[in-house]
Write an enzyme that holds these catalytic residues in place. Sequence first.
Site, PDB file in Angstrom:
ATOM      1  N   ARG A 121       0.807  -1.229   0.000  1.00 23.08           N
ATOM      2  CA  ARG A 121       0.000   0.000   0.000  1.00 23.08           C
ATOM      3  C   ARG A 121       0.840   1.280   0.000  1.00 23.08           C
ATOM      4  O   ARG A 121       0.342   2.350   0.304  1.00 23.08           O
ATOM      5  CB  ARG A 121      -0.997   0.023   1.169  1.00 23.08           C
ATOM      6  CG  ARG A 121      -2.043  -1.077   1.101  1.00 23.08           C
ATOM      7  CD  ARG A 121      -3.188  -0.818   2.068  1.00 23.08           C
ATOM      8  NE  ARG A 121      -4.236  -1.810   1.897  1.00 23.08           N
ATOM      9  CZ  ARG A 121      -4.331  -2.930   2.598  1.00 23.08           C
ATOM     10  NH1 ARG A 121      -3.418  -3.203   3.532  1.00 23.08           N
ATOM     11  NH2 ARG A 121      -5.312  -3.772   2.390  1.00 23.08           N
ATOM     12  N   LYS A 142       4.115  11.491 -11.441  1.00 19.31           N
ATOM     13  CA  LYS A 142       3.337  10.608 -12.307  1.00 19.31           C
ATOM     14  C   LYS A 142       4.078   9.286 -12.432  1.00 19.31           C
ATOM     15  O   LYS A 142       5.196   9.247 -12.944  1.00 19.31           O
ATOM     16  CB  LYS A 142       3.150  11.221 -13.693  1.00 19.31           C
ATOM     17  CG  LYS A 142       1.984  12.173 -13.820  1.00 19.31           C
ATOM     18  CD  LYS A 142       1.793  12.528 -15.288  1.00 19.31           C
ATOM     19  CE  LYS A 142       0.589  13.402 -15.501  1.00 19.31           C
ATOM     20  NZ  LYS A 142       0.382  13.707 -16.942  1.00 19.31           N
ATOM     21  N   GLU A 184      12.050  16.924 -24.591  1.00 19.82           N
ATOM     22  CA  GLU A 184      11.291  17.420 -23.434  1.00 19.82           C
ATOM     23  C   GLU A 184      11.798  18.790 -22.984  1.00 19.82           C
ATOM     24  O   GLU A 184      11.026  19.625 -22.508  1.00 19.82           O
ATOM     25  CB  GLU A 184      11.345  16.415 -22.279  1.00 19.82           C
ATOM     26  CG  GLU A 184      10.605  15.108 -22.536  1.00 19.82           C
ATOM     27  CD  GLU A 184       9.085  15.223 -22.443  1.00 19.82           C
ATOM     28  OE1 GLU A 184       8.577  16.354 -22.256  1.00 19.82           O
ATOM     29  OE2 GLU A 184       8.411  14.182 -22.560  1.00 19.82           O
ATOM     30  N   LYS A 226       8.650  22.740 -15.172  1.00 20.51           N
ATOM     31  CA  LYS A 226       7.742  21.680 -14.743  1.00 20.51           C
ATOM     32  C   LYS A 226       7.379  21.823 -13.274  1.00 20.51           C
ATOM     33  O   LYS A 226       6.221  21.649 -12.889  1.00 20.51           O
ATOM     34  CB  LYS A 226       8.352  20.304 -14.998  1.00 20.51           C
ATOM     35  CG  LYS A 226       7.386  19.193 -14.585  1.00 20.51           C
ATOM     36  CD  LYS A 226       7.707  17.858 -15.167  1.00 20.51           C
ATOM     37  CE  LYS A 226       6.562  16.880 -14.902  1.00 20.51           C
ATOM     38  NZ  LYS A 226       6.822  15.543 -15.458  1.00 20.51           N
ATOM     39  N   GLU A 236      -3.263  17.197 -12.160  1.00 20.05           N
ATOM     40  CA  GLU A 236      -3.713  17.466 -13.529  1.00 20.05           C
ATOM     41  C   GLU A 236      -5.208  17.768 -13.600  1.00 20.05           C
ATOM     42  O   GLU A 236      -5.941  17.227 -14.439  1.00 20.05           O
ATOM     43  CB  GLU A 236      -3.353  16.292 -14.441  1.00 20.05           C
ATOM     44  CG  GLU A 236      -3.226  16.697 -15.901  1.00 20.05           C
ATOM     45  CD  GLU A 236      -2.560  15.644 -16.772  1.00 20.05           C
ATOM     46  OE1 GLU A 236      -3.211  15.173 -17.705  1.00 20.05           O
ATOM     47  OE2 GLU A 236      -1.394  15.308 -16.502  1.00 20.05           O
ATOM     48  N   ARG A 240      -1.704  21.562 -15.359  1.00 23.70           N
ATOM     49  CA  ARG A 240      -0.692  20.512 -15.537  1.00 23.70           C
ATOM     50  C   ARG A 240      -0.881  19.776 -16.860  1.00 23.70           C
ATOM     51  O   ARG A 240       0.079  19.234 -17.420  1.00 23.70           O
ATOM     52  CB  ARG A 240      -0.711  19.516 -14.374  1.00 23.70           C
ATOM     53  CG  ARG A 240       0.388  18.459 -14.516  1.00 23.70           C
ATOM     54  CD  ARG A 240       0.624  17.637 -13.288  1.00 23.70           C
ATOM     55  NE  ARG A 240       1.703  16.673 -13.533  1.00 23.70           N
ATOM     56  CZ  ARG A 240       2.273  15.927 -12.613  1.00 23.70           C
ATOM     57  NH1 ARG A 240       1.884  16.027 -11.358  1.00 23.70           N
ATOM     58  NH2 ARG A 240       3.238  15.093 -12.921  1.00 23.70           N
ATOM     59  N   ASN A 244       1.420  18.089 -21.424  1.00 29.31           N
ATOM     60  CA  ASN A 244       1.214  17.065 -22.439  1.00 29.31           C
ATOM     61  C   ASN A 244       1.377  17.613 -23.858  1.00 29.31           C
ATOM     62  O   ASN A 244       1.031  16.929 -24.827  1.00 29.31           O
ATOM     63  CB  ASN A 244      -0.179  16.441 -22.286  1.00 29.31           C
ATOM     64  CG  ASN A 244      -0.313  15.640 -21.007  1.00 29.31           C
ATOM     65  OD1 ASN A 244       0.478  14.748 -20.738  1.00 29.31           O
ATOM     66  ND2 ASN A 244      -1.303  15.978 -20.205  1.00 29.31           N
ATOM     67  N   HIS A 247       2.228  15.326 -26.757  1.00 30.86           N
ATOM     68  CA  HIS A 247       2.133  13.942 -26.309  1.00 30.86           C
ATOM     69  C   HIS A 247       0.946  13.176 -26.900  1.00 30.86           C
ATOM     70  O   HIS A 247       0.992  11.946 -26.983  1.00 30.86           O
ATOM     71  CB  HIS A 247       2.068  13.885 -24.780  1.00 30.86           C
ATOM     72  CG  HIS A 247       3.379  14.096 -24.115  1.00 30.86           C
ATOM     73  ND1 HIS A 247       4.100  15.268 -24.251  1.00 30.86           N
ATOM     74  CD2 HIS A 247       4.130  13.302 -23.315  1.00 30.86           C
ATOM     75  CE1 HIS A 247       5.224  15.178 -23.558  1.00 30.86           C
ATOM     76  NE2 HIS A 247       5.270  13.990 -22.991  1.00 30.86           N
ATOM     77  N   HIS A 251       2.265  10.080 -28.410  1.00 36.82           N
ATOM     78  CA  HIS A 251       2.023   8.784 -27.777  1.00 36.82           C
ATOM     79  C   HIS A 251       1.422   7.793 -28.768  1.00 36.82           C
ATOM     80  O   HIS A 251       1.742   6.597 -28.741  1.00 36.82           O
ATOM     81  CB  HIS A 251       1.074   8.941 -26.589  1.00 36.82           C
ATOM     82  CG  HIS A 251       1.760   9.305 -25.318  1.00 36.82           C
ATOM     83  ND1 HIS A 251       1.075   9.620 -24.153  1.00 36.82           N
ATOM     84  CD2 HIS A 251       3.078   9.408 -25.001  1.00 36.82           C
ATOM     85  CE1 HIS A 251       1.941   9.902 -23.198  1.00 36.82           C
ATOM     86  NE2 HIS A 251       3.156   9.776 -23.686  1.00 36.82           N
ATOM     87  N   HIS A 264      10.773   7.848 -26.722  1.00 39.31           N
ATOM     88  CA  HIS A 264       9.672   8.705 -26.282  1.00 39.31           C
ATOM     89  C   HIS A 264       9.884  10.135 -26.754  1.00 39.31           C
ATOM     90  O   HIS A 264       8.954  10.777 -27.267  1.00 39.31           O
ATOM     91  CB  HIS A 264       9.584   8.668 -24.753  1.00 39.31           C
ATOM     92  CG  HIS A 264       8.580   9.619 -24.186  1.00 39.31           C
ATOM     93  ND1 HIS A 264       7.229   9.456 -24.340  1.00 39.31           N
ATOM     94  CD2 HIS A 264       8.743  10.772 -23.475  1.00 39.31           C
ATOM     95  CE1 HIS A 264       6.591  10.457 -23.753  1.00 39.31           C
ATOM     96  NE2 HIS A 264       7.482  11.260 -23.223  1.00 39.31           N
TER      97      HIS A 264
END
Length: 367
Positions: A121, A142, A184, A226, A236, A240, A244, A247, A251, A264
């Site tokens: 957990r 993230k 990035e 960032k 987000e 935020r 992206n 992306h 993606h 990436h």
Amino acid sequence: MERISVNTSSKSYEVLLGKEMTKEIIAFISAEFPNVSTVWIIADEKVFSIYGKPFAEELKQSFPVKVYTAPSGERAKSFDVYHEAITHGLSNQVDRKSIVIAFGGGAIGDLAGFVASTFMRGIPFIGVPTTILAHDSAVGGKVAINHPLGKNMVGQFYQPEGVFFDLDYLNSLPAKEILSGYAEVIKHAFLSDASFLEYLKMNFVSVSGLQEDFVLDCLLKGIKVKGEIVSKDEKEQGIRAFLNFGHTYGHAVESGCGYGMRTHGESVMIGMVYALYLSKKYCGLSFNIKEFADWVISLGYDLTIPEDLTFDHLLKKMRSDKKSKDQMPVFVLLKDIGDPVLMVVPEEGLAEADLFIREIPKWTGHI
């Protein structure tokens, strides 16, 4: 040594950048987790083969250490690898008083952070990024693994206790990883101000012979961009999502080519050019895309889309993007550099931009 504070609603932590950072990591763990039972390193197998053994040996002088090595790149972010990592921790008596160290690039950071967030957990973790690309993924919390139907579809927000960026680990990066990381950095420039972008265009002319001061400066600028956004919107719910930029289409290309077949960062670069076209069409952005494409291609970015990766295939993947609204992808577009906006784009506009991307190699003379 440089230091940047990241302050979110759930946690505040620092990103430290410098050389020979292992002693800083040991001091941090000793001070913040004096009763730590195990330091559990989750590492990229290639990175560990180069830097990991001396890193682990130095840590073993102060703590019990266990090491799990995962496949390099996006292959690490699978259900099978996640299951194997959890099994490794349970088999080696990792418990709730343990701490995870994510040792590698962005994919390892995502995997290790997700493992830490779900193991018993949740146990703490710190990031030790070893790529330029990871200056983005190591900050903000993230963490995720991929699903065959989409990238980062299984994950959550789980902030690290700290991030330690050792510049020594960047010395062996291959050209494609340098390019991946700087995509990035360029994204952060688009989201901040034109002067940052011009600074990059003036100084980033080749992946070879990059000066350490320039790399450090780029990392600092990118992390600050960032960090400021994440501090205002940790999960987000608003701004935020601007991170992206590039992306959504990127993606889709990355997934469509097969995870690990294209970096990436290069996929995001393609996605940014796609978004720039949409920004000119729908937001009135004044920007010379041809000049930009010429620059990034001269650096070594491949902007071509495989012929068998059709627009319909990419659209299907974009529709399944986490940010989609009513089965239509939501794009981060630019009204101006440093002035992003979220927008649902009609399908005919998406098809037009896809055609534009496929024509780039022809009008830049790179076919």
